[in-house]
Design an enzyme around this catalytic site. Structure first.
Site, PDB file in Angstrom:
ATOM      1  CB  ALA A 189       4.810   2.547   0.926  1.00  0.00           C
ATOM      2  CE  LYS A 190       5.487  -1.631   7.834  1.00  0.00           C
ATOM      3  NZ  LYS A 190       6.412  -0.832   8.653  1.00  0.00           N
ATOM      4  N   GLY A 191       4.288  -2.972   3.142  1.00  0.00           N
ATOM      5  CA  GLY A 191       3.990  -4.208   2.436  1.00  0.00           C
ATOM      6  C   GLY A 191       3.884  -5.342   3.424  1.00  0.00           C
ATOM      7  CB  VAL A 193      -0.933   0.026   1.246  1.00  0.00           C
ATOM      8  CG1 VAL A 193      -1.700   1.346   1.318  1.00  0.00           C
ATOM      9  CG2 VAL A 193      -1.910  -1.146   1.206  1.00  0.00           C
TER      10      VAL A 193
END
Ligand code: NAD
Length: 421
Positions: free
Chosen positions: A110-112, A65
């Site tokens: 962001a992050k995953g 995201v």
């Protein structure tokens, strides 16, 4: 085996929005700015088929995201855990936006995450999974677009596989596309311990504000992975007595103080677990959170400080090593008790700060000594702490809301200058 009570009734992303709203209202932020920040810019969900060691194919759900790119390329870790889900990744991505803005880094957030249990997978299965993730995200990641890093369940090892796969696909050598890499592959000295170091600096700053001598203070640290173990070690090196530590196997309490180097040696030989550590009394993670102490450092999971726990907490300062350890409805209870809460978006920003230094060094092709990195880190962290502290005084609010205000002041300018309206 004891474990942290996970509260599932509340969306983590809603918790972010609740705090965003409170901070926006306090500074009369234009609705248009709040509205932009309420939505992630991009959400990617993929299914990753991976050949397991037994020859069978297993499909893993994975996410990335991008919450904001208003202040620069998006930055944020990749988490490997069974409870990874869209809501959590969205919340973590938004926190990265605010965290980078508080730390004054030229990044968005962001992050995953990959829904998997890394402890039950072999090294080769994890490598195939990490490479599959890199392939799926080849158009998302980029040295000036979106730059991942480690988070829970990942380390330099996974970053190295992802970098290698990305470089093979693009045919270029761009080490700056990912941070938290091993030092031999362009990683920065000081990066591995950086989040724990940031926790230590924030703890010292808070103790100073309360006129508490670190050498006469105590700390309780929950989590003994990357953040918790380095935080505990660095706090102990400042003369702070660590009276309890904990991991997924439970809590370990010794009022005389725990020798952190001894505990580190123990986990190194014990599959990274404190299970069976005999130089302290075994307690539950819930008991650990409510021990009388000066400093409490939750550095494991989110949602551990619930309303009920907050009522019983007996510390003076909480330094949030983990992301989202305190539920929004616990905030007012902690505030009423006069406990200083150094919020996650400030307290654990040491990691992304040194990730930024790693990216800068990769771009320059010139590398700093560990002392240089630590010194630059400490300076940035102290500046961020002071800004947030001053905003807390100015707006008569908590450090958490003051951290959001500090971030929003910067984001507001960026969003306006880019002319999004
Ligand atoms: P890690 O995987 O290295 O360690 C996690 C620790 O939490 C382990 O000791 C594990 O045993 C413990 N744990 C897991 N389940 C538990 C349970 N039920 N009860 C008690 N302890 C439990 O992860 P990490 O990188 O140290 O990350 C910890 C937190 O810090 C996460 O919230 C992460 O998002 C945040 N964070 C990490 C970084 C970083 O640079 N690694 C940066 C910023 C924030």
């Amino acid at each position: 085996m004891s474990s942290i009570t996970q509260t599932t009734h509340e969306s983590m992303y809603e918790a972010v929005l609740a705090r965003l709203n409170t901070a926006s209202q306090l500074i009369n932020l234009p609705d248009s700015i709040t509205e932009v920040l309420r939505y992630p810019q991009k959400e990617v969900k993929v299914s990753l088929p991976v050949v397991m060691d037994n020859g069978k194919i297993k499909v893993f759900e994975a996410f990335r995201v991008i919450h904001s790119t208003h202040l620069g390329p998006s930055k944020g870790g990749i988490r490997y855990a069974m409870d990874v889900n869209e809501d959590e990744v969205k919340a973590l991505a938004a926190w990265m936006t605010f965290k980078c803005a508080v730390a004054d880094l030229p990044y968005g957030g962001a992050k995953g995450g990959i829904k998997c249990n890394p402890r039950q997978m072999s090294e080769s299965e994890l490598e195939r999974l990490s490479r599959a993730y890199a392939k799926a995200m080849k158009d998302i990641f980029g040295v000036n677009k979106d730059i991942p890093a480690p988070d829970m369940g990942t380390s330099g090892r996974e970053m190295a596989w992802i970098l290698d796969e990305f470089n093979k696909i693009t045919g270029e050598d761009s080490p700056g596309v990912i941070t938290g890499k091993p030092v031999g592959l362009g990683g920065s000295l000081g990066r591995e311990a950086a989040t724990g170091r940031g926790v230590m600096v924030n703890a010292l700053q808070s103790l100073t504000k309360l006129n508490i001598n670190p050498k006469q203070s105590t700390a309780v640290v929950q989590g003994f992975g990357n953040v918790g173990s380095h935080a505990a070690r660095l706090l102990a090196e400042q003369g702070i007595k660590i009276i309890a530590i904990a991991d997924a196997s439970g809590g370990y309490y010794n009022e005389k103080g725990i020798d952190i180097h001894d505990a580190l040696n123990y986990v190194a030989k014990n599959n990274r677990s404190l299970e069976g550590y005999s130089k302290a009394t075994k307690i539950t993670n819930e008991e650990l959170l409510v021990l009388p102490t000066d400093l409490l450092v939750p550095a494991a999971l989110q949602n551990v400080i619930t309303q009920e726990i907050a009522k019983d907490v007996k510390c003076k300062i909480i330094v949030e090593g983990a992301n989202g350890p305190t539920l929004p409805d616990a905030d007012p209870i902690l505030n009423d008790k006069g406990i200083i809460v150094v919020p996650d978006i400030l307290a654990n920003s040491g990691g992304v700060t040194v990730s930024y230094f790693e990216w800068v060094q990769n771009k320059m092709g010139y590398y700093w000594t560990e002392e240089e990195v630590n010194q630059k880190h400490d300076e940035k962290m102290k500046t961020a702490f002071e800004k947030v502290w001053n905003n807390a005084q100015k707006y008569k609010t908590s450090m958490r809301i003051a951290a959001y205000i500090t971030a929003l002041e910067k984001l507001q300018l960026g969003i306006k200058m880019k002319g999004h309206f």
